[in-house]
Write an enzyme that holds these catalytic residues in place. Structure first.
Site, PDB file in Angstrom:
ATOM      1  N   GLU A  94      32.240  43.056  62.415  1.00  0.00           N
ATOM      2  CA  GLU A  94      31.519  41.462  61.768  1.00  0.00           C
ATOM      3  C   GLU A  94      30.544  41.603  63.575  1.00  0.00           C
ATOM      4  O   GLU A  94      29.543  41.539  63.165  1.00  0.00           O
ATOM      5  CB  GLU A  94      32.565  41.037  63.543  1.00  0.00           C
ATOM      6  CG  GLU A  94      32.392  39.499  63.972  1.00  0.00           C
ATOM      7  CD  GLU A  94      33.840  38.700  64.454  1.00  0.00           C
ATOM      8  OE1 GLU A  94      33.247  38.139  65.656  1.00  0.00           O
ATOM      9  OE2 GLU A  94      35.179  38.995  64.456  1.00  0.00           O
ATOM     10  N   ASP A  95      30.956  42.315  64.380  1.00  0.00           N
ATOM     11  CA  ASP A  95      28.652  42.983  65.449  1.00  0.00           C
ATOM     12  C   ASP A  95      28.101  43.453  65.305  1.00  0.00           C
ATOM     13  O   ASP A  95      27.167  43.863  66.796  1.00  0.00           O
ATOM     14  CB  ASP A  95      29.676  42.513  66.762  1.00  0.00           C
ATOM     15  CG  ASP A  95      31.212  41.474  67.340  1.00  0.00           C
ATOM     16  OD1 ASP A  95      30.241  39.951  66.436  1.00  0.00           O
ATOM     17  OD2 ASP A  95      31.713  41.588  68.112  1.00  0.00           O
TER      18      ASP A  95
END
Length: 743
Positions: A94-95
């Site tokens: 996600e990051d």
């Protein structure tokens, strides 16, 4: 998991040292994992640290401290190696630029599935935060159905975020706390993870209702000193009686959480004193038989309160929780709540599905009662997902299912079903089987006919009467309470609506085609129909017919496009095209800027041409037509601001132009700013009337007491007529300004 005894405060969290967190994690893992497994965890930490290098949390600490803390929470729950590794990697997809394939290559497909299940959908743009939340939630729950560890990791992630939420902005704190109380704490409860549920609720309560939390915490602190002596005396009395009866046990005085006190005060409308004056104890023994013997012992010591005994051992809660509950008339005029359970039940009550996690479950027969019920719930989620029309509807159905204050009813064969409080015979029917719910027509409750909307009570026997030709009634949606029932009723009605829409659309298309070219669709070549379907990106004709029946597309417009496509391919002449236009174009619309004649529909099959009230187009204004559901073609001025919203739907736009010699009256809105003088409104209205113009509507907005803005909707013939009216009004004394209003 270690339970915190502190009162929760929302403040800036302390900066954590990642190296110390890693060593604490490995120390905890050494108590139940082998050295090679711990080495795998260290390798995952190195991978995650490299991926998150340079990233910081809002608190200013290195980002890697968060995955380490999440892994530490799971280590306290004694989760397996894959789960700990996935916790360390849970934010890398996600990051960071890390792809799922890299994780699968380095740590295996199971870990990649867990990490992907927890990751949010970042590549898709959603129309609103609510839709994004719902779609991410649906993705996570569907991954959870395949592996329950997905949601356990997510709960640990949410718990650490709530513990460190003080670094967030106030509005973000409230949003996250509300989501925690509404979704994640109930999920933890549904999975039987009582310790995690309690802490999530306390932290969410402290953030979402800070004033109520502080007042209640202070009241508990003041009242706690007066209770200690009473608690000690009751605890000693219970221990002596159980020891006298030869029952080895642990007696614990339970402290009610602030959130549970708050909920009881709110739902039962009780004062703080009424809730806090109840003393709670837990008796933990070594077997199920000892639980019932302990129940008899405490009933001999203090008199039971009638109607307050619950046997969750014989009939466990939906999350697998088992215990005996009773309320007693205690000494000093106080009530005593007592729970009796075995050591195994205590573990399940505290950690839920995580207490007996089977790393490689071969068959359902080897699973614990909690796991069986969790699997039943997850299979229900899967069914709701199939029936739900979209992610928002799915989320609402899941929320309903997350608050099961149960009633227990029996089938005619003696099977026990747990249903939410307020459930009806229809909810019961869907709980037994979807087909039974879809075809139920009546119900017997305790052998007597009862309305399908009646509320069921614990202990009742329910028999559903079904008929093969029956179908769900839309009125059921107003009183069914289970998510499964609501999802299946809506799904059935949508399918029914679709069938009716397809048939209606087919008839409308046939009629429009016959009016335009003199024959029906049976004489259209398959190649021609394929051209039309490809042009509108439909795989089957039924999809096109459904859109017509629902009003999303207009049948004459499709016929027009069909003729254009076949004409371009050399199978029809322009004569057919002109026939379509002459049939459907009203006398006051004509021409086209693009070479293809414009189209409008006048009262045919309930489809009309209307003028947008946002911009009130007048003859002479550049205009554009837009096909809408239920309103036919809506004509906007090209300068209308609302036109921009529809630019991403070019297939619905139609070029339209005014006829040269057009007659009729058209509404338009003007704004007149005038000084606040007596009679000015009457003067303006009289001038408008003298110009042979009707006033359809008037509204006034006053500014600072000095002047007013008067909004008129008047009917004029065209732009020239409007200009004459505005020039005449401008000559009136006290009129400051006059403008035509457009969107």
């Amino acid at each position: 998991m270690k339970r915190s005894e502190q009162i929760f405060h929302v403040e800036q969290p302390e900066i954590s040292d990642p190296d110390l967190l890693l060593e604490d994690l490995c120390s905890e893992l050494q108590t139940y994992l082998d050295p090679p497994q711990i080495s795998e965890v260290r390798r995952a930490h190195q991978f995650s640290a490299r991926a998150h290098e340079g990233q910081q949390r809002l608190s200013g600490e290195p980002y890697i401290s968060h995955p380490l803390a999440v892994a530490g929470i799971l280590a306290e729950m004694r989760m397996n190696t894959e789960c700990i590794v996935a916790a360390l990697l849970h934010d890398v997809i996600e990051d960071t630029p890390t792809a799922r394939e890299q994780i699968a290559e380095q740590f295996g497909e199971d870990v990649a599935h867990l990490v992907d299940g927890v990751s949010k959908l970042t590549q898709i743009q959603f129309e609103s935060r609510r839709e994004a939340q719902a779609e991410n939630f649906r993705k996570m729950l569907l991954a959870m159905v395949q592996d329950i560890r997905v949601i356990i990791i997510k709960l640990a992630d949410r718990l650490h975020n709530m513990r460190t939420i003080g670094a967030c902005a106030p509005d973000k704190r409230r949003r996250i706390a509300h989501e925690t109380l509404e979704i994640y704490a109930p999920i933890a409860n549904r999975l039987g993870m009582n310790v995690m549920r309690t802490e999530l609720q306390e932290l969410g309560f402290a953030v979402y209702y800070p004033m109520r939390y502080r007042v209640l915490a202070e009241s508990v602190r003041k009242a706690r000193g007066n209770r200690r002596e009473i608690v000690t005396k009751i605890k000693v009395a219970l221990e002596e009686r159980l020891s006298h009866d030869g029952l080895p046990c642990r007696v614990v005085g339970r402290e009610k959480s602030l959130y549970s006190i708050y909920l009881k005060m709110r739902t039962k409308r009780l004062s703080f004193a009424e809730v806090f004056d109840v003393y709670a104890f837990r008796i933990v023994v070594d077997s199920v038989d000892a639980c019932y013997r302990a129940l008899g012992a405490v009933h001999n010591l203090y008199k039971p309160v009638p109607g307050k005994f619950k046997d969750y051992i014989a009939i466990p809660k939906a999350n697998g929780y088992q215990s005996l509950h009773t309320v007693l008339f205690g000494p000093f005029g106080v009530h005593i709540e007592v729970q009796m359970r075995s050591e195994d039940m205590e573990k399940v009550a505290e950690a839920g599905v995580a207490a007996h996690w089977l790393y490689k479950v071969g068959d359902s027969g080897s699973a614990s009662g909690t796991e069986k019920r969790v699997r039943e719930w997850m299979s229900g989620l899967l069914e709701m997902q199939k029936s739900a029309g979209n992610s928002l509807e799915f989320l609402e159905n899941v929320k309903i299912d997350l608050f099961p204050d149960e009633v227990y009813v029996f089938t005619p064969r003696g099977r026990i079903l747990a249903l939410p409080r307020g459930a009806t015979p229809v909810d019961f029917a869907y709980a037994v089987h979807t087909d039974l719910g879809n075809t139920c027509v009546a119900a017997k409750v305790d052998r007597r006919l009862s309305p399908l909307s009646s509320t069921l009570q614990s202990g009742q026997t329910v028999e559903v009467i079904a008929s093969p030709g029956a179908r769900p009634n839309p009125a059921w949606l107003s009183w069914v309470v289970t998510g499964k029932a609501r999802a299946n009723i809506r799904s059935f009605l949508k399918n029914l609506k679709r069938e009716e829409s397809v048939e209606l659309g087919r008839r409308l298309f046939e009629r429009a085609l016959h009016n335009a070219v003199g024959h029906g669709p049976e004489e259209i070549a398959a190649k021609d129909m394929d051209l039309l379907l490809a042009d509108f990106k439909c795989e089957r004709a039924e999809q096109l017919y459904e859109d017509i029946g629902l009003g999303n597309r207009l049948a004459p417009l499709l016929v027009r496009r069909l003729v254009e496509l076949t004409s371009a391919s050399g199978r029809r002449g322009n004569r057919a095209i002109k026939h379509v236009f002459s049939r459907y174009m009203p006398s006051w619309l004509g021409g086209s800027k693009t070479g293809a004649a414009p189209l409008a529909i006048k009262g045919t099959e309930g489809m009309v041409v209307t003028f947008a009230k946002c911009c009130y187009p007048l003859p002479g204004d550049p205009i554009q037509g837009f096909v809408t559901s239920g309103r036919g073609i809506v004509v906007h001025a090209e300068s209308c601001k609302n036109v921009k919203e529809f630019r991403n739907q070019p297939e619905r736009w139609i070029d339209v132009q005014w006829e040269r010699e057009i007659k009729g009256e058209f509404p338009v809105e003007i704004r007149v700013d005038a000084l606040n003088r007596r009679g000015v409104l009457a003067t303006i209205a009289a001038v408008i009337a003298d110009m042979d113009v009707n006033i359809n509507n008037v509204s006034i907005e006053e500014h600072d007491g000095k002047y007013s803005s008067i909004q008129f909707v008047i009917a004029v013939n065209n732009r020239v007529h409007l200009a004459r009216v505005m020039r005449r009004i401008r000559t009136i004394e006290h009129v400051i300004k006059i403008v035509r209003k457009k969107a």
